[in-house]
Design a protein around this motif. Structure first.
Motif, PDB file in Angstrom:
ATOM      1  N   VAL A 241       0.848  -1.198   0.000  1.00  0.00           N
ATOM      2  CA  VAL A 241       0.000   0.000   0.000  1.00  0.00           C
ATOM      3  C   VAL A 241       0.881   1.245   0.000  1.00  0.00           C
ATOM      4  O   VAL A 241       2.005   1.224   0.502  1.00  0.00           O
ATOM      5  N   ARG A 242       0.318   2.300  -0.551  1.00  0.00           N
ATOM      6  CA  ARG A 242       1.027   3.583  -0.493  1.00  0.00           C
ATOM      7  C   ARG A 242       0.748   4.199   0.870  1.00  0.00           C
ATOM      8  O   ARG A 242      -0.403   4.274   1.300  1.00  0.00           O
ATOM      9  N   HIS A 243       1.793   4.565   1.547  1.00  0.00           N
ATOM     10  CA  HIS A 243       1.622   5.134   2.885  1.00  0.00           C
ATOM     11  C   HIS A 243       0.818   6.433   2.785  1.00  0.00           C
ATOM     12  O   HIS A 243       0.974   7.194   1.837  1.00  0.00           O
TER      13      HIS A 243
ATOM     14  N   ASN B 135       0.413  -4.486   6.398  1.00  0.00           N
ATOM     15  CA  ASN B 135      -1.017  -4.623   6.559  1.00  0.00           C
ATOM     16  C   ASN B 135      -1.374  -4.011   7.908  1.00  0.00           C
ATOM     17  O   ASN B 135      -1.142  -4.611   8.939  1.00  0.00           O
ATOM     18  N   ASP B 136      -1.876  -2.780   7.858  1.00  0.00           N
ATOM     19  CA  ASP B 136      -2.253  -2.061   9.071  1.00  0.00           C
ATOM     20  C   ASP B 136      -1.033  -1.774   9.959  1.00  0.00           C
ATOM     21  O   ASP B 136      -0.970  -2.195  11.117  1.00  0.00           O
ATOM     22  N   CYS B 137      -0.082  -1.047   9.381  1.00  0.00           N
ATOM     23  CA  CYS B 137       1.134  -0.682  10.126  1.00  0.00           C
ATOM     24  C   CYS B 137       0.774   0.149  11.352  1.00  0.00           C
ATOM     25  O   CYS B 137       0.015   1.107  11.270  1.00  0.00           O
TER      26      CYS B 137
ATOM     27  N   SER C 295       4.298  -5.781  15.558  1.00  0.00           N
ATOM     28  CA  SER C 295       2.848  -5.905  15.383  1.00  0.00           C
ATOM     29  C   SER C 295       2.476  -6.952  14.331  1.00  0.00           C
ATOM     30  O   SER C 295       1.304  -7.292  14.188  1.00  0.00           O
ATOM     31  N   GLY C 296       3.452  -7.425  13.600  1.00  0.00           N
ATOM     32  CA  GLY C 296       3.153  -8.405  12.545  1.00  0.00           C
ATOM     33  C   GLY C 296       2.575  -7.764  11.299  1.00  0.00           C
ATOM     34  O   GLY C 296       2.113  -8.454  10.388  1.00  0.00           O
ATOM     35  N   ALA C 297       2.610  -6.422  11.248  1.00  0.00           N
ATOM     36  CA  ALA C 297       2.033  -5.729  10.084  1.00  0.00           C
ATOM     37  C   ALA C 297       2.897  -5.918   8.833  1.00  0.00           C
ATOM     38  O   ALA C 297       2.371  -6.009   7.722  1.00  0.00           O
TER      39      ALA C 297
END
Lengths: 118, 494
Positions: free
Chosen positions: B141-143, B175-177, B189-191
């Motif tokens: 994803v684009r931040h 994924n959901d940083c 967080s495993g993001a």
């Protein structure tokens, strides 16, 4: 012998850092923990780095014994600093110090928490 | 998943067999293994490092560095100056400890590869489908622009706009940083969508196995075919196993792959042309508080000079990293800088240098990497530091600490010029995290190690799918390119 030099170099690199001074007040084993980490890093280097580091440290340690009569890690701070300044001419000593300094910082700053003003 | 990941105590037999043996579980190896396993092949991965799942990550930076990096984080490229190489050594490889940036290969680099190396089938149009696949697989994803987090990056963005320099939000595999600020020591967080949580589980779900803490020592070959591999089990006492296979995929990274090939007497060309990016880290103190620790790394990229091989980004910040970046300064200076920790940012200028490294495999189990500093790189580095300083002063920095031994704090561009006038290569502090091109792909066996199918010249059953096969450095974060190449190589093979 080489470990006493490493311990002295670790102390020299962290002693005047505020982080170390704060940690030292809380836990007098801070320097020991940092030294252990740096020592593990050196021990786990490939032999062609590990061996020269050990030889360099032993040479430095012998020089220290000869010129001051004591091991580097047992010298008072002022004498230790002065001795380490005087051996900067040894080839690759700067590189060794860079390694020790970086790894010591990596470990030292794990030892949070710090005081709020820092 | 855990049952398919073996550790030291699980190797009860002396010999194993599989159809495809993949050496390495990083960007190149994980993709190759997943694609092969999904097509019904019997796959074993070899990984020198241990298996550390997300739930085992802590904020103990030194311990995590010791666990996840080769040689506990110390791997120098010897030269003047010596360069610190940070290389992942764990299940998931470099994808576990990188900044999760996924970029397309620049078109001008692909053109260069087509024209200079005769690479057909690796143009932007051909690779596009793989980039899209990787982006989907890794949730790229684009931040988004933030108002309260990542203020160091936001300052870069604003300053670039003011200077009229091209700057963009980065595309990252997250994924959901949660802005956990722990990318280089494993995403707490495993993001982060590393190979550990994407391609490797896919491979394992299709029957693959991972042999962790297993170092490939030597490939046994005869008649132009690799037959088996000798493996040293890491940790504890000496323990060796052998694995025979039909096909071997080597993806141990741009240093370990050529080292293994050379030690096995397979490719004399491997390891002669290791290329890398140089990262120059600058600590900046701002007037306002940034609280950069409440953010993550590389969310914005200044790309105005990317054709010249320069990118500028906000890097990961912790007190550890500030102190280490400033290690050439005195402790008094470090104390002073850290007393304003909330106002600090660490910025990285990444350049694509001309210097080339050489891997020597004569010293036993571990490779020795040396390089010669190309004189042209000094002017490139100076230019990179000038531009970084200009950008950071524009962003509101009041003091800069340059990666130059003996340079004090820099408060203005004229002060920087005085420092740069005196700078010599040996005074520079350089790190690298991107290594590549040590087994370049090409159409001419005289100058390349693998053919355009990723197959090692003169060997029937060895593929290379990691950063080694890229013909040159790319000037961008290479994970996306490595993964796209791995897709193409496996698709051509199967």
């Amino acid at each position: 012998m080489w470990k006493s030099v490493l311990a002295g170099m670790v102390l020299e690199n962290i002693e005047s850092l505020r982080q170390y001074q704060i940690m030292q007040k809380r836990n007098s084993n801070t320097a020991e923990g940092v030294f252990q980490f740096v020592s593990d890093v050196v021990t786990n280097l490939p032999w062609y780095f590990h061996l020269p580091v050990r030889i360099l440290a032993i040479v430095t340690g012998l020089l220290c014994l000869i010129t001051t009569g004591r091991k580097l890690n047992l010298l008072p701070a002022e004498k230790r600093s002065s001795f380490l300044r005087s051996v900067r001419f040894i080839p690759a000593f700067g590189m060794l110090n860079k390694l020790v300094r970086s790894m010591a910082f990596l470990k030292l700053f794990d030892s949070l928490p710090l005081s709020p003003d820092h | 998943m855990k049952d398919s990941i073996l550790d030291r105590q699980d190797y009860t037999e002396k010999a194993y067999r599989c159809q495809y043996l993949i050496v390495g579980t990083g960007a190149g190896g994980s993709v190759a293994g997943a694609l092969l396993a999904e097509r019904g092949r019997d796959v074993i991965f070899l990984e020198e490092g241990g298996y550390f799942p997300t739930e085992s990550y802590t904020s103990d930076i030194s311990a995590m560095t010791a666990q996840l990096y080769r040689n506990r984080g110390v791997f120098p490229l010897l030269g003047k100056p010596s360069i610190a190489l940070a290389e992942g050594c764990c299940v998931g490889g470099g994808t576990v400890i990188n900044g999760a940036l996924i970029c397309h290969t620049p078109s001008w680099v692909l053109d260069e590869w087509q024209n200079d190396y005769g690479l057909k089938g690796y143009g932007l149009n051909e690779l596009k489908k793989y980039f899209e696949t990787v982006e989907r697989d890794l949730h790229v994803v684009r931040h988004e622009i933030e108002e309260n987090g990542n203020l160091d990056s936001m300052k870069l963005l604003k300053a670039s706009e003011e200077l009229g320099w091209k700057c963009d939000m980065a595309t990252r595999a997250v994924n959901d940083c949660k802005n956990g600020n722990s990318c280089p020591t494993g995403c707490i967080s495993g993001a982060k969508q590393s190979a550990l949580v994407t391609y490797l589980p896919r491979a394992l779900n299709n029957g693959a196995r991972i042999f962790s803490r297993c170092r490939a020592v030597r490939i046994i070959h005869s008649g132009g075919k690799a037959r088996k591999i000798i493996v040293r089990v890491m940790g504890g006492g000496p323990k060796r196993i052998e694995i025979s296979f039909d096909h071997l995929v080597v993806a141990g990274g741009a240093v370990q792959t050529p080292h293994l090939l050379r030690r096995s007497g397979i490719s004399g060309l491997a390891g002669r042309n290791l290329q890398f990016h140089m990262n120059l880290k600058v600590v900046a103190r701002f007037k306002d508080r940034l609280n950069a620790e409440q953010g993550t790394m590389f969310t914005v990229q200044m790309q105005e000079f990317d054709r010249e091989g320069l990118l500028i980004m906000a890097s990961n910040i912790k007190r550890h990293y500030v102190a280490m970046t400033l290690s050439q300064h005195t402790n008094e200076e470090i104390n002073s800088v850290l007393s304003n920790y909330e106002n600090l940012g660490i910025f990285t200028a990444m350049i694509r240098p001309k210097s080339v490294a050489h891997i020597s495999s004569r010293f036993g189990d571990q490779p020795l990497v040396t390089y010669r500093f190309d004189p042209d790189d000094l002017s490139m580095i100076k230019l990179a530091l000038r531009r970084t300083a200009k950008l950071l002063f524009q962003a509101g920095a009041i003091e800069l600490y340059m990666p130059v031994t003996g340079a004090g704090k820099i408060r203005s561009l004229p002060e920087l010029e005085q420092t740069l006038d005196r700078v010599r290569p040996e005074n520079l502090e350089i790190v690298t995290v991107h290594i590549m091109a040590s087994c370049p792909m090409g159409t001419d066996p005289a100058v390349s190690a693998v053919n355009p199918d990723g197959k090692l010249w003169k060997m029937d059953n060895i593929l290379v799918t990691d950063a080694s096969v890229l013909p040159s450095s790319i000037g961008k974060n290479p994970q996306g390119t490595i993964m796209a190449f791995a897709h193409e190589i496996i698709n051509r093979h199967v």
